[in-house]
Design a protein around this motif. Sequence first.
Motif, PDB file in Angstrom:
ATOM      1  N   VAL B 189       0.823  -1.213   0.000  1.00  0.00           N
ATOM      2  CA  VAL B 189       0.000   0.000   0.000  1.00  0.00           C
ATOM      3  C   VAL B 189       0.855   1.261   0.000  1.00  0.00           C
ATOM      4  O   VAL B 189       0.580   2.219  -0.729  1.00  0.00           O
ATOM      5  CB  VAL B 189      -0.982   0.002   1.204  1.00  0.00           C
ATOM      6  N   ARG B 190       1.939   1.254   0.798  1.00  0.00           N
ATOM      7  CA  ARG B 190       2.732   2.485   0.893  1.00  0.00           C
ATOM      8  C   ARG B 190       3.407   2.847  -0.431  1.00  0.00           C
ATOM      9  O   ARG B 190       3.792   3.995  -0.647  1.00  0.00           O
ATOM     10  CB  ARG B 190       3.759   2.391   2.027  1.00  0.00           C
ATOM     11  N   LEU B 191       3.518   1.875  -1.346  1.00  0.00           N
ATOM     12  CA  LEU B 191       4.123   2.174  -2.655  1.00  0.00           C
ATOM     13  C   LEU B 191       3.148   2.852  -3.614  1.00  0.00           C
ATOM     14  O   LEU B 191       3.562   3.385  -4.644  1.00  0.00           O
ATOM     15  CB  LEU B 191       4.633   0.889  -3.313  1.00  0.00           C
ATOM     16  N   THR B 192       1.834   2.801  -3.286  1.00  0.00           N
ATOM     17  CA  THR B 192       0.863   3.336  -4.242  1.00  0.00           C
ATOM     18  C   THR B 192       0.979   4.847  -4.403  1.00  0.00           C
ATOM     19  O   THR B 192       0.558   5.393  -5.415  1.00  0.00           O
ATOM     20  CB  THR B 192      -0.590   2.979  -3.833  1.00  0.00           C
ATOM     21  N   SER B 193       1.563   5.523  -3.417  1.00  0.00           N
ATOM     22  CA  SER B 193       1.746   6.972  -3.574  1.00  0.00           C
ATOM     23  C   SER B 193       2.957   7.285  -4.462  1.00  0.00           C
ATOM     24  O   SER B 193       3.095   8.396  -4.963  1.00  0.00           O
ATOM     25  CB  SER B 193       1.902   7.636  -2.200  1.00  0.00           C
ATOM     26  N   GLU B 194       3.817   6.288  -4.650  1.00  0.00           N
ATOM     27  CA  GLU B 194       5.008   6.500  -5.484  1.00  0.00           C
ATOM     28  C   GLU B 194       4.803   6.083  -6.935  1.00  0.00           C
ATOM     29  O   GLU B 194       5.402   6.660  -7.837  1.00  0.00           O
ATOM     30  CB  GLU B 194       6.187   5.683  -4.932  1.00  0.00           C
ATOM     31  N   TYR B 195       3.986   5.041  -7.147  1.00  0.00           N
ATOM     32  CA  TYR B 195       3.831   4.484  -8.496  1.00  0.00           C
ATOM     33  C   TYR B 195       2.380   4.589  -8.935  1.00  0.00           C
ATOM     34  O   TYR B 195       1.507   3.955  -8.341  1.00  0.00           O
ATOM     35  CB  TYR B 195       4.302   3.026  -8.527  1.00  0.00           C
ATOM     36  N   ASP B 196       2.116   5.368  -9.982  1.00  0.00           N
ATOM     37  CA  ASP B 196       0.722   5.548 -10.395  1.00  0.00           C
ATOM     38  C   ASP B 196       0.210   4.369 -11.228  1.00  0.00           C
ATOM     39  O   ASP B 196      -0.920   4.401 -11.709  1.00  0.00           O
ATOM     40  CB  ASP B 196       0.530   6.880 -11.121  1.00  0.00           C
ATOM     41  N   THR B 197       1.038   3.345 -11.381  1.00  0.00           N
ATOM     42  CA  THR B 197       0.582   2.123 -12.054  1.00  0.00           C
ATOM     43  C   THR B 197       0.197   1.034 -11.054  1.00  0.00           C
ATOM     44  O   THR B 197      -0.332  -0.001 -11.447  1.00  0.00           O
ATOM     45  CB  THR B 197       1.697   1.554 -12.959  1.00  0.00           C
ATOM     46  N   LEU B 198       0.468   1.261  -9.794  1.00  0.00           N
ATOM     47  CA  LEU B 198       0.280   0.220  -8.786  1.00  0.00           C
ATOM     48  C   LEU B 198      -1.121   0.290  -8.157  1.00  0.00           C
ATOM     49  O   LEU B 198      -1.549   1.356  -7.702  1.00  0.00           O
ATOM     50  CB  LEU B 198       1.343   0.376  -7.694  1.00  0.00           C
ATOM     51  N   ALA B 199      -1.817  -0.832  -8.136  1.00  0.00           N
ATOM     52  CA  ALA B 199      -3.149  -0.910  -7.523  1.00  0.00           C
ATOM     53  C   ALA B 199      -3.164  -2.089  -6.565  1.00  0.00           C
ATOM     54  O   ALA B 199      -2.952  -3.227  -6.976  1.00  0.00           O
ATOM     55  CB  ALA B 199      -4.222  -1.083  -8.600  1.00  0.00           C
ATOM     56  N   VAL B 200      -3.394  -1.816  -5.281  1.00  0.00           N
ATOM     57  CA  VAL B 200      -3.422  -2.867  -4.266  1.00  0.00           C
ATOM     58  C   VAL B 200      -4.876  -3.180  -3.922  1.00  0.00           C
ATOM     59  O   VAL B 200      -5.661  -2.271  -3.645  1.00  0.00           O
ATOM     60  CB  VAL B 200      -2.652  -2.421  -3.005  1.00  0.00           C
ATOM     61  N   VAL B 201      -5.232  -4.461  -3.957  1.00  0.00           N
ATOM     62  CA  VAL B 201      -6.605  -4.880  -3.675  1.00  0.00           C
ATOM     63  C   VAL B 201      -6.637  -5.684  -2.372  1.00  0.00           C
ATOM     64  O   VAL B 201      -5.817  -6.577  -2.167  1.00  0.00           O
ATOM     65  CB  VAL B 201      -7.174  -5.721  -4.843  1.00  0.00           C
TER      66      VAL B 201
END
Lengths: 343, 343
Positions: B189-201
């Motif tokens: 989850v903490r990576l989602t602010s860095e990578y706009d391609t990352l989606a955590v479900v």
Amino acid sequence: MNVSKKAASIVPYTAGEQAEGYIKLNTNENPYPPSPRAAEALRGFDVDKLRLYPSPDSAGLRAAIAKAEGVDADNIFVGNGSDEVLALAFAALFDADEPIEFADVTYSFYPVFARLFDIPYNTVPLNDDFSLPFDKFNFYNGAVIANPNAPTSLSVPVDALRAAAERSRKALIVDEAYIDFADRTESAVRLTSEYDTLAVVKTFSKSYGLAGIRCGYMIAGRKIIDAMRAIKDSFNSYPVDRVCEAVCAAAVSDREYLKDKIQKVKNTRSRVISELRARGVAVFDSDANFIFMEGDKSLYEKFKSQNILVRHFDKPRISDKLRVSVGTDAQMDEFLRVFDKIR
Amino acid sequence: MNVSKKAASIVPYTAGEQAEGYIKLNTNENPYPPSPRAAEALRGFDVDKLRLYPSPDSAGLRAAIAKAEGVDADNIFVGNGSDEVLALAFAALFDADEPIEFADVTYSFYPVFARLFDIPYNTVPLNDDFSLPFDKFNFYNGAVIANPNAPTSLSVPVDALRAAAERSRKALIVDEAYIDFADRTESAVRLTSEYDTLAVVKTFSKSYGLAGIRCGYMIAGRKIIDAMRAIKDSFNSYPVDRVCEAVCAAAVSDREYLKDKIQKVKNTRSRVISELRARGVAVFDSDANFIFMEGDKSLYEKFKSQNILVRHFDKPRISDKLRVSVGTDAQMDEFLRVFDKIR
């Protein structure tokens, strides 16, 4: 681009505002609460059961609906609101190679479902009086008819739907979200045993006063139901949760309460239509739990400024009309009082 | 044909049996009930509110999740179970013109979602030890990684996901249904602010013990969340009902209860893995609320005849293994007792 071309280009359906602090006459909700049996089912629900997945095919709820509708449970498909049932039906029943048909003025979610699943469609213009021109439909490749229609509030006789089903090779979906409020027509459910192309969709959101629990269903022949299950099981194994199943099964069993609340809405509807017509306002005959009357965007805004939410569609042919849900008698008295003040 | 070509040809996902009267170790449900706060929310729910549609974007629940996850509510999308969130994500994030990637042995719903929305895909074979071969993924055109993976129970370090996100041009979906049970990895989850391609479900079905209420969510950047909303609003305006919203918002606020129940499951998991290994049984290291062990279809059937349901997949590479959900200590004692009897 980190999103799909479809997501970047699709124009979604716009639901009515869910604002608080208004007299809400904009999303055709029931002004009366659901059956006390639904309340009982909710209060008596064993929360520990929530750790387990629900029945994938909502077996208990289908049995309860089957009893109420007088059909076999195997002819019922249940989903997370009739919108989900309709969306899955577009994927389950229609193909990308031939255009389906629906009216130009009808539930504006239909073209969106079609675009989501790449189903081409032709819109058939309603007659000038907004009646449905059956002779202009082909029906051969699939069609969706809302009966009664929204936002027009008008209905078609069930014999016309029978004639349409005779011509259908692909599915004919009859969306009966408002059928329980109809005086001039009746449900096409009994025709589904005769025509294997006919699929009738109903909802708990309107007559049952359960818009907040999200439940709808389809009644059709086994081949169509099997197709619905195949698409559902390719999307979400368990679309209907355990609480929803218990609450809706309880609600559908209470026929007396349902009948009583429908009659109250119909009585209020008659009175409001008479009152508006007495003021010289053009109002359509309504077979739904809303009325469709003359009134433009500025009237919508004036109502809103007086804490009354109605629905205005910025769309061709209907931008000079308003859709007004039938509320309680007290709410409609206030609606009329405000109308007299702002018109 | 009265149904679509897709419905006639698609092979749906097969969910685990929802049979009654068994020790159910087959669908990775939590053996413990949800938080008392969820029970309280259910009991205190005002049934009269069910006459109104829910919040279309589950605003209240998103706020509660945002607080628990330490992200902004605008970076959260909520749906009717993480299966629905994943299904909508395939339509919202992937295109029909380039193949996405996922492992050959992973959640078997992924290829079904892909077929439903006509997304081509390549399956990347796991290594012989079922670890994920990051070097064999392209990641460029979109990918789905379950972390921890099911049914293998293995996880990948979050740094590997960061490296994958670096290479992604389209979305990288990380399915964290089991992340709360992981010891060897952590949430992306903490990576989602860095990578706009990352989606955590994520889901409420496993660690929260709320499989029966159907709720899941995605955390991602605004562009991905907007795409999810566009597709959701083209499918179902209100996928999360009012009761579900209230119950899940209450459950997500109770961090202590969650932590306690996760620890109990992890303790039982350690003990069962040790016990099985002491018997010479090959069991994978597990970061999930299930174990993946040697055992074929006949062992599955023997368990079933002894009233214990486990999961066997008739699929390449894993037909000689069983997936066994971690139940209560008492349930797992019975599982071991039966195992000793039937092996």
